[in-house]
Motif scaffolding. Structure first.
Motif, PDB file in Angstrom:
ATOM      1  N   ARG A 192       1.068  -1.303   0.041  1.00 45.07           N
ATOM      2  CA  ARG A 192       0.054  -0.427  -0.072  1.00 45.07           C
ATOM      3  C   ARG A 192       0.950   1.010  -0.258  1.00 45.07           C
ATOM      4  O   ARG A 192       0.539   2.248  -0.096  1.00 45.07           O
ATOM      5  CB  ARG A 192      -1.337   0.164   1.226  1.00 45.07           C
ATOM      6  N   GLN A 193       2.233   1.284   0.511  1.00 48.75           N
ATOM      7  CA  GLN A 193       3.092   2.128  -0.058  1.00 48.75           C
ATOM      8  C   GLN A 193       3.846   3.101  -0.997  1.00 48.75           C
ATOM      9  O   GLN A 193       4.541   3.355  -1.146  1.00 48.75           O
ATOM     10  CB  GLN A 193       4.127   2.393   2.043  1.00 48.75           C
ATOM     11  N   ILE A 194       3.888   2.084  -2.219  1.00 49.86           N
ATOM     12  CA  ILE A 194       4.455   2.027  -2.987  1.00 49.86           C
ATOM     13  C   ILE A 194       3.635   2.712  -3.459  1.00 49.86           C
ATOM     14  O   ILE A 194       2.497   2.863  -4.724  1.00 49.86           O
ATOM     15  CB  ILE A 194       4.179   0.187  -4.430  1.00 49.86           C
ATOM     16  N   PRO A 195       3.974   4.033  -4.795  1.00 51.53           N
ATOM     17  CA  PRO A 195       3.768   4.943  -5.376  1.00 51.53           C
ATOM     18  C   PRO A 195       3.094   4.780  -6.416  1.00 51.53           C
ATOM     19  O   PRO A 195       3.423   4.418  -6.993  1.00 51.53           O
ATOM     20  CB  PRO A 195       5.081   6.166  -5.041  1.00 51.53           C
ATOM     21  N   LYS A 196       2.105   5.012  -6.455  1.00 52.19           N
ATOM     22  CA  LYS A 196       0.792   4.428  -8.140  1.00 52.19           C
ATOM     23  C   LYS A 196       2.115   5.724  -9.103  1.00 52.19           C
ATOM     24  O   LYS A 196       1.491   4.848 -10.138  1.00 52.19           O
ATOM     25  CB  LYS A 196      -0.263   5.633  -7.916  1.00 52.19           C
ATOM     26  N   GLU A 307      10.820   4.404   8.420  1.00 48.12           N
ATOM     27  CA  GLU A 307       9.455   5.025   8.642  1.00 48.12           C
ATOM     28  C   GLU A 307       8.302   3.870   8.011  1.00 48.12           C
ATOM     29  O   GLU A 307       7.256   4.225   7.764  1.00 48.12           O
ATOM     30  CB  GLU A 307       9.739   6.178   8.743  1.00 48.12           C
TER      31      GLU A 307
ATOM     32  N   PRO B  14      12.170  11.506   7.029  1.00 47.07           N
ATOM     33  CA  PRO B  14      11.849  11.669   5.727  1.00 47.07           C
ATOM     34  C   PRO B  14      11.241  10.526   4.943  1.00 47.07           C
ATOM     35  O   PRO B  14      11.160   9.349   4.913  1.00 47.07           O
ATOM     36  CB  PRO B  14      13.310  11.713   5.496  1.00 47.07           C
ATOM     37  N   SER B  16       7.899   9.720   4.811  1.00 41.81           N
ATOM     38  CA  SER B  16       6.593   8.590   5.598  1.00 41.81           C
ATOM     39  C   SER B  16       5.507   9.674   4.831  1.00 41.81           C
ATOM     40  O   SER B  16       4.310   8.559   4.123  1.00 41.81           O
ATOM     41  CB  SER B  16       6.882   8.125   6.337  1.00 41.81           C
ATOM     42  N   SER B  19       4.499   9.854   1.014  1.00 40.67           N
ATOM     43  CA  SER B  19       4.574   8.176   0.319  1.00 40.67           C
ATOM     44  C   SER B  19       2.855   7.729   0.215  1.00 40.67           C
ATOM     45  O   SER B  19       2.677   6.985   0.353  1.00 40.67           O
ATOM     46  CB  SER B  19       5.631   7.247   1.080  1.00 40.67           C
ATOM     47  N   SER B  20       2.814   7.970   1.710  1.00 35.53           N
ATOM     48  CA  SER B  20       1.813   7.056   1.895  1.00 35.53           C
ATOM     49  C   SER B  20       0.013   7.613   1.747  1.00 35.53           C
ATOM     50  O   SER B  20      -0.829   6.643   1.103  1.00 35.53           O
ATOM     51  CB  SER B  20       1.441   6.800   3.852  1.00 35.53           C
ATOM     52  N   LYS B  22       0.335   9.484  -1.282  1.00 30.48           N
ATOM     53  CA  LYS B  22       0.300   8.446  -2.947  1.00 30.48           C
ATOM     54  C   LYS B  22       0.063   7.201  -2.548  1.00 30.48           C
ATOM     55  O   LYS B  22      -1.068   7.398  -3.407  1.00 30.48           O
ATOM     56  CB  LYS B  22       1.737   8.577  -3.307  1.00 30.48           C
ATOM     57  N   ALA B  23       0.069   6.201  -1.683  1.00 31.02           N
ATOM     58  CA  ALA B  23      -0.300   4.967  -1.547  1.00 31.02           C
ATOM     59  C   ALA B  23      -1.719   4.469  -2.412  1.00 31.02           C
ATOM     60  O   ALA B  23      -2.159   4.183  -2.338  1.00 31.02           O
ATOM     61  CB  ALA B  23       0.317   4.195  -0.661  1.00 31.02           C
ATOM     62  N   GLN B  25      -4.300   6.304  -3.245  1.00 30.89           N
ATOM     63  CA  GLN B  25      -4.529   6.195  -4.719  1.00 30.89           C
ATOM     64  C   GLN B  25      -3.879   5.469  -5.291  1.00 30.89           C
ATOM     65  O   GLN B  25      -4.725   4.353  -6.496  1.00 30.89           O
ATOM     66  CB  GLN B  25      -3.731   7.755  -4.850  1.00 30.89           C
ATOM     67  N   SER B  26      -3.008   4.430  -5.188  1.00 29.76           N
ATOM     68  CA  SER B  26      -2.593   3.901  -5.909  1.00 29.76           C
ATOM     69  C   SER B  26      -2.879   2.647  -6.701  1.00 29.76           C
ATOM     70  O   SER B  26      -2.734   1.563  -7.292  1.00 29.76           O
ATOM     71  CB  SER B  26      -0.771   3.524  -5.876  1.00 29.76           C
TER      72      SER B  26
END
Lengths: 309, 301
Positions: A192-196, A307, B14, B16, B19-20, B22-23, B25-26
């Motif tokens: 879920r943390q991988i950028p789209k 983090e 740095p 976090s 990125s969450s 963005k996540a 929507q991904s």
């Protein structure tokens, strides 16, 4: 020991912290936690090393044994049997659990409703204690009244706890059954943390689903894989409860992993000295594995990686 | 866990938060495409999980005639609660109360003192605090079960053998490293400006800790409390080694001895398994989200 460290603290701090006065008081806040940890973890850790050179039956007086425990345990083929089993279970369960957890993690990270519903059910094994899981599986495997009969699958009607290879296989399966949900959760969080934007770029470049998985998902999960693997590998040293209740180390010594070997030597055979030798071996293996896996993670990204998890 | 070892107590986090965001929507676009192999595996795994649980539950409701006479996977012809009654008569309420006391008696002190330590490690400076942080981080890499023999010796010498306190003390010590690590990660996420404004208002560190840091990290505190609570609730080795009396058994130990005594009565044994899991199941149903995040305790924040 704890008293020494806590007394040293304020004087040291006052040297470093003259500029920001109030902060020196903060050091005292760590005292209760440090006290507990030192008394019931650090001192026992030193104690286990000392006891490995002692003769003690668990009740009577403690005497010096010199190198006796070490020479006898290191010459004992049972140690190498336990050592081999511990690593075998560690490696095979890693190989079994990692791909399953990874795929299920990717799967449950999806937004579809039914996946969320499945995920609710996946996590049920996490609610059971290892003792409960082991007891339940003993009943499940009964050849006449268990799953084999119920599902009409005769190949399940084996003497699971009586044949060494089967018992070992069973343990690896039950470990997976119990712990895959936990690692699925970790991978789900990682995915879920991988950028789209990475996937959008790949789509524009014409990369298919499989390519995206291998070129984006997998590399992006590198640190999640290391976290999950570390927990799996270091955790495998402590599968004590499950194996103790399920097989008790048997048949023969075929599932007697190190932690169990330590317990049986110490609290069943009343040989605390040799059991402490095994304990020292366990600590050394745990530290070595943790350091090794930390190296794999690389030195550069430590802070931010932490983090991310 | 050890990948966390090198975390610096001073540097911030740095990357976090962005990125969450963005996540979130991904997910949609990407996940729809992994359907077929993932879906198949998903349903197979579901079967692997559910079939044993189904068996445990239905068998616990069967009479012994049902157990020996029916197909094992068939629903009980005449469902009964007599197995549960048998289990309750075998002192399970005592085991339950012991487990509750040990769990609360371990988790509350653990969270309290770890929170204080985490606050000091994040907000303070100096060699001593770095050293303390290093000690806790090292504790993460050690399989603490290996210290059971000296712990047994210490508990005997402290005259605590065969008491619930004997289980709590090492449980607290074992839980501290991870709890401090997770809480300090969350306290680090509190914006520095808030701490500054507290300081300008003339609040002491002690007040800042309880009035600012504690409320802001409450979700994290619930999370670690649940994580630690489950570990203590399900713990087996410490009670096995450090207690002896039947009236001091905690649930997993009671389960194990019950199974030894009633090994011919499988429906009753499985009823004890269900009963010992019921309290956690209730928590799971009421607060699934909290429990799930508690299970991974910040490993996948």
């Amino acid at each position: 020991m704890s008293a020494a460290t806590t007394h040293r603290a304020p004087s040291e701090l006052s040297k470093n912290e003259l500029t920001s006065q109030p902060k020196s008081a903060l050091a005292w806040l760590t005292v209760p936690a440090l006290f507990f940890f030192v008394v019931f973890a650090v001192i026992p850790l030193i104690g286990v090393l000392i006891l490995s050179f002692a003769r003690w039956d668990g009740i009577g007086a403690i005497g010096a044994a010199g190198m006796e425990n070490w020479t006898s345990v290191l010459a004992d083929p049972d140690l190498y049997n336990s050592l081999g089993l511990t690593f075998l279970i560690m490696i095979v369960s890693w190989l079994v659990q990692t791909p399953i957890s990874l795929l299920l993690g990717v799967f449950t990270a999806g937004t579809q409703r039914y996946r969320a519903a499945l995920a609710v059910l996946y996590f049920l094994p996490l609610l059971l204690s290892s003792a409960a899981v082991a007891i339940a599986y003993k009943a499940l495997l009964d050849p006449n009244f268990g799953l084999a009969m119920g599902l009409g699958l005769p190949f399940l009607a084996q003497d699971w706890l009586g044949v060494p290879q089967l018992a070992l296989g069973l343990i690896i399966f039950v470990i997976a059954w119990q712990f895959v949900p936990f690692h699925t959760l970790i991978y789900q969080g990682g995915v879920r943390q991988i950028p789209k934007s990475l996937y959008e770029a790949a789509q524009i470049d014409g990369a298919g689903t499989i390519k995206q998985f291998f070129h984006i998902t997998l590399p992006q999960l590198k640190y999640t894989i290391i976290t999950s693997s570390t927990l799996m590998v270091v955790g495998s040293l402590t599968y004590f409860d499950l194996i103790f209740v399920l097989t008790g180390g048997g048949p023969g010594n075929s599932t007697r992993i190190l932690a169990l070997d330590m317990y049986l030597r110490g609290f069943r055979a009343n040989l605390m000295g040799p059991a402490s030798v095994i304990a020292v071996v366990l600590v050394v293996i745990g530290l070595a594995l943790a350091l090794f896996l930390q190296r794999l993670g690389g030195k550069d990204k430590q802070g931010s990686q932490l983090e991310g998890m | 866990m050890s990948t966390l070892l090198k975390s610096d107590p001073v540097t911030g986090s740095p990357g976090s938060p962005t990125s969450s965001v963005k996540a979130k929507q991904s997910l949609r676009t990407r996940m729809k495409r992994l359907n077929i192999p993932g879906g198949l595996g998903g349903w197979i795994w579901l079967a692997i999980i559910i079939i044993p649980i189904y068996y445990i539950v239905i068998t616990s409701l069967k009479t012994s005639e049902g157990y020996f006479g029916q197909n094992p996977m068939a629903l009980p012809a005449s469902p009964t609660l007599e197995n549960y009654q048998l289990v309750l008569e075998a002192n399970f309420s005592t085991y339950f109360m012991n487990s509750v006391m040990v769990t609360l008696g371990s988790v509350i002190p653990t969270v309290l003192i770890s929170f204080m330590a985490a606050f000091a490690i994040v907000r303070g400076r100096g060699r001593y605090l770095k050293f303390v942080n290093g000690v806790f981080l090292m504790g993460l890499a050690i399989p603490l079960q290996a210290t059971i023999i000296p712990i047994y010796l210490m508990i005997i010498r402290l005259n605590l053998y065969d008491s619930l306190l004997a289980i709590m003390l090492p449980s607290i010590a074992f839980a501290i490293p991870l709890t401090v690590l997770i809480l300090s990660n969350f306290i680090r996420d509190v914006p520095n400006e808030l701490f500054e404004s507290m300081r300008l208002d003339g609040c002491s560190d002690w007040q800042t800790m309880w009035r600012l840091a504690l409320p802001l990290t409450r979700p994290a505190i619930v999370t670690v409390a649940i994580y630690n609570g489950l570990h203590v609730w399900n713990g087996f080795l410490l009670p096995l080694v450090l207690t002896q009396s039947p009236e001091l058994r905690v649930l997993p130990l009671g389960l194990w001895t019950f199974q030894g005594e009633f090994s011919v009565n499988i429906p009753a044994v499985l009823a004890s398994v269900v009963l010992s899991t019921l309290p956690i199941l209730v928590i799971y149903v009421l607060g699934r989200r909290q429990l799930v995040s508690g299970l991974t305790a910040g490993f996948s924040k």
